[in-house]
Motif scaffolding. Structure first.
Motif, PDB file in Angstrom:
ATOM      1  N   SER A   1      32.866  36.478  54.773  1.00 28.86           N
ATOM      2  CA  SER A   1      32.079  35.311  54.352  1.00 28.86           C
ATOM      3  C   SER A   1      32.567  34.760  53.014  1.00 28.86           C
ATOM      4  O   SER A   1      32.247  33.620  52.661  1.00 28.86           O
ATOM      5  N   LEU A   2      33.369  35.543  52.293  1.00 25.16           N
ATOM      6  CA  LEU A   2      33.932  35.095  51.010  1.00 25.16           C
ATOM      7  C   LEU A   2      35.336  34.527  51.183  1.00 25.16           C
ATOM      8  O   LEU A   2      36.074  34.381  50.212  1.00 25.16           O
ATOM      9  N   TRP A   3      35.680  34.155  52.407  1.00 29.59           N
ATOM     10  CA  TRP A   3      37.031  33.658  52.700  1.00 29.59           C
ATOM     11  C   TRP A   3      37.402  32.462  51.827  1.00 29.59           C
ATOM     12  O   TRP A   3      38.571  32.296  51.481  1.00 29.59           O
ATOM     13  N   GLY A   4      36.449  31.639  51.462  1.00 28.31           N
ATOM     14  CA  GLY A   4      36.741  30.456  50.657  1.00 28.31           C
ATOM     15  C   GLY A   4      37.318  30.800  49.298  1.00 28.31           C
ATOM     16  O   GLY A   4      38.261  30.152  48.825  1.00 28.31           O
ATOM     17  N   ASP A   5      36.780  31.828  48.653  1.00 29.09           N
ATOM     18  CA  ASP A   5      37.289  32.247  47.341  1.00 29.09           C
ATOM     19  C   ASP A   5      38.668  32.883  47.470  1.00 29.09           C
ATOM     20  O   ASP A   5      39.552  32.657  46.637  1.00 29.09           O
ATOM     21  N   VAL A   6      38.854  33.693  48.517  1.00 29.81           N
ATOM     22  CA  VAL A   6      40.167  34.290  48.762  1.00 29.81           C
ATOM     23  C   VAL A   6      41.176  33.187  49.059  1.00 29.81           C
ATOM     24  O   VAL A   6      42.276  33.150  48.495  1.00 29.81           O
ATOM     25  N   GLY A   7      40.796  32.269  49.940  1.00 27.60           N
ATOM     26  CA  GLY A   7      41.679  31.164  50.302  1.00 27.60           C
ATOM     27  C   GLY A   7      42.010  30.260  49.125  1.00 27.60           C
ATOM     28  O   GLY A   7      43.136  29.771  49.013  1.00 27.60           O
ATOM     29  N   ARG A   8      41.046  30.038  48.240  1.00 24.77           N
ATOM     30  CA  ARG A   8      41.305  29.187  47.072  1.00 24.77           C
ATOM     31  C   ARG A   8      42.381  29.806  46.184  1.00 24.77           C
ATOM     32  O   ARG A   8      43.331  29.126  45.759  1.00 24.77           O
ATOM     33  N   ALA A   9      42.273  31.113  45.908  1.00 21.73           N
ATOM     34  CA  ALA A   9      43.288  31.781  45.075  1.00 21.73           C
ATOM     35  C   ALA A   9      44.645  31.768  45.770  1.00 21.73           C
ATOM     36  O   ALA A   9      45.679  31.509  45.141  1.00 21.73           O
ATOM     37  N   HIS A  10      44.659  32.025  47.076  1.00 21.24           N
ATOM     38  CA  HIS A  10      45.905  32.002  47.856  1.00 21.24           C
ATOM     39  C   HIS A  10      46.505  30.598  47.829  1.00 21.24           C
ATOM     40  O   HIS A  10      47.698  30.416  47.623  1.00 21.24           O
ATOM     41  N   GLY A  11      45.663  29.594  48.022  1.00 22.46           N
ATOM     42  CA  GLY A  11      46.124  28.206  48.033  1.00 22.46           C
ATOM     43  C   GLY A  11      46.670  27.738  46.702  1.00 22.46           C
ATOM     44  O   GLY A  11      47.585  26.914  46.652  1.00 22.46           O
ATOM     45  N   GLU A  12      46.125  28.243  45.605  1.00 25.42           N
ATOM     46  CA  GLU A  12      46.635  27.870  44.284  1.00 25.42           C
ATOM     47  C   GLU A  12      48.068  28.344  44.098  1.00 25.42           C
ATOM     48  O   GLU A  12      48.842  27.707  43.386  1.00 25.42           O
ATOM     49  N   VAL A  13      48.423  29.438  44.736  1.00 24.34           N
ATOM     50  CA  VAL A  13      49.784  29.968  44.633  1.00 24.34           C
ATOM     51  C   VAL A  13      50.685  29.376  45.717  1.00 24.34           C
ATOM     52  O   VAL A  13      51.823  29.016  45.455  1.00 24.34           O
ATOM     53  N   PHE A  14      50.164  29.280  46.928  1.00 24.88           N
ATOM     54  CA  PHE A  14      50.996  28.933  48.075  1.00 24.88           C
ATOM     55  C   PHE A  14      50.722  27.549  48.657  1.00 24.88           C
ATOM     56  O   PHE A  14      51.187  27.241  49.756  1.00 24.88           O
ATOM     57  N   GLY A  15      50.004  26.699  47.939  1.00 27.35           N
ATOM     58  CA  GLY A  15      49.625  25.386  48.459  1.00 27.35           C
ATOM     59  C   GLY A  15      50.775  24.537  48.945  1.00 27.35           C
ATOM     60  O   GLY A  15      50.659  23.853  49.967  1.00 27.35           O
ATOM     61  N   THR A  16      51.907  24.570  48.253  1.00 21.86           N
ATOM     62  CA  THR A  16      53.064  23.780  48.697  1.00 21.86           C
ATOM     63  C   THR A  16      54.068  24.622  49.467  1.00 21.86           C
ATOM     64  O   THR A  16      54.908  24.078  50.174  1.00 21.86           O
ATOM     65  N   ILE A  17      53.969  25.937  49.363  1.00 22.14           N
ATOM     66  CA  ILE A  17      54.887  26.846  50.066  1.00 22.14           C
ATOM     67  C   ILE A  17      54.432  27.034  51.501  1.00 22.14           C
ATOM     68  O   ILE A  17      55.243  27.006  52.428  1.00 22.14           O
ATOM     69  N   ARG A  18      53.141  27.229  51.666  1.00 19.17           N
ATOM     70  CA  ARG A  18      52.454  27.320  52.950  1.00 19.17           C
ATOM     71  C   ARG A  18      53.061  28.323  53.925  1.00 19.17           C
ATOM     72  O   ARG A  18      53.500  27.971  55.015  1.00 19.17           O
ATOM     73  N   PRO A  19      53.065  29.609  53.553  1.00 25.14           N
ATOM     74  CA  PRO A  19      53.559  30.629  54.479  1.00 25.14           C
ATOM     75  C   PRO A  19      52.596  30.801  55.657  1.00 25.14           C
ATOM     76  O   PRO A  19      51.428  30.407  55.575  1.00 25.14           O
ATOM     77  N   ALA A  20      53.081  31.407  56.720  1.00 26.25           N
ATOM     78  CA  ALA A  20      52.186  31.838  57.784  1.00 26.25           C
ATOM     79  C   ALA A  20      51.262  32.890  57.172  1.00 26.25           C
ATOM     80  O   ALA A  20      51.668  33.620  56.265  1.00 26.25           O
ATOM     81  N   THR A  21      50.019  32.963  57.641  1.00 22.02           N
ATOM     82  CA  THR A  21      49.096  33.919  57.049  1.00 22.02           C
ATOM     83  C   THR A  21      48.025  34.336  58.035  1.00 22.02           C
ATOM     84  O   THR A  21      47.839  33.704  59.073  1.00 22.02           O
ATOM     85  N   SER A  22      47.355  35.393  57.696  1.00 19.26           N
ATOM     86  CA  SER A  22      46.162  35.812  58.426  1.00 19.26           C
ATOM     87  C   SER A  22      45.204  36.427  57.424  1.00 19.26           C
ATOM     88  O   SER A  22      45.606  36.890  56.359  1.00 19.26           O
ATOM     89  N   MET A  23      43.922  36.361  57.768  1.00 19.50           N
ATOM     90  CA  MET A  23      42.888  36.972  56.938  1.00 19.50           C
ATOM     91  C   MET A  23      41.923  37.665  57.897  1.00 19.50           C
ATOM     92  O   MET A  23      41.397  37.025  58.802  1.00 19.50           O
ATOM     93  N   VAL A  24      41.733  38.952  57.689  1.00 18.97           N
ATOM     94  CA  VAL A  24      40.827  39.704  58.549  1.00 18.97           C
ATOM     95  C   VAL A  24      39.887  40.542  57.700  1.00 18.97           C
ATOM     96  O   VAL A  24      40.240  40.990  56.611  1.00 18.97           O
ATOM     97  N   GLU A  25      38.682  40.727  58.226  1.00 18.97           N
ATOM     98  CA  GLU A  25      37.723  41.596  57.565  1.00 18.97           C
ATOM     99  C   GLU A  25      37.974  43.034  58.000  1.00 18.97           C
ATOM    100  O   GLU A  25      38.218  43.295  59.178  1.00 18.97           O
TER     101      GLU A  25
END
Length: 129
Positions: free
Chosen positions: A84-108
């Motif tokens: 449920s906290l995916w937004g905060d995780v995604g925000r930090a990931h996006g700040e680093v990889f926003g223009t790089i845009r690697p393939a990714t997955s997020m699982v609980e």
């Protein structure tokens, strides 16, 4: 192909038998990385955004030690304690990889190695010729 490894010097690496990162040719794989500082203490207790940002800094250090950079990352895998906290995780990931845009997955996941840890991230990179 030559194999190079990077170690942070923590007690876990020799005990479990792994390296923080391994480079073979142009490929670098970074092991599951958490939000620890140089002394092995968890940074950002209770704050998944802060922990994600620290884990990504640790990944960056491992890549750089083996001649890579964050823009070489082609895939990340994020393991989170509370999806449920995916937004905060995604925000930090996006700040680093926003223009790089690697393939990714997020699982609980049900647990990480330390109950204070909220996120663990793996990364794979390819260094261009």
């Amino acid at each position: 192909m030559q194999r190079n490894t990077y170690s942070t010097g923590t007690a876990w690496e020799p005990r479990v038998g792994y390296s923080r990162a391994v480079r073979v040719g142009p490929y670098i794989s970074v092991s599951g990385t958490t939000a620890t500082d140089a002394s092995g203490q968890v940074v950002g207790e209770g704050d998944v955004y802060a922990q994600t940002a620290q884990a990504l800094r640790n990944i960056q250090a491992a890549l750089e030690a083996l001649g890579g950079r964050m823009e070489h990352v082609i895939r990340t895998r994020m393991y989170v304690m509370d999806i449920s906290l995916w937004g905060d995780v995604g925000r930090a990931h996006g700040e680093v990889f926003g223009t790089i845009r690697p393939a990714t997955s997020m699982v609980e996941v049900s647990r990480l190695i330390d109950p204070v840890m909220l996120v663990e991230i793996e990364a794979d990179a390819i260094i261009p010729d």
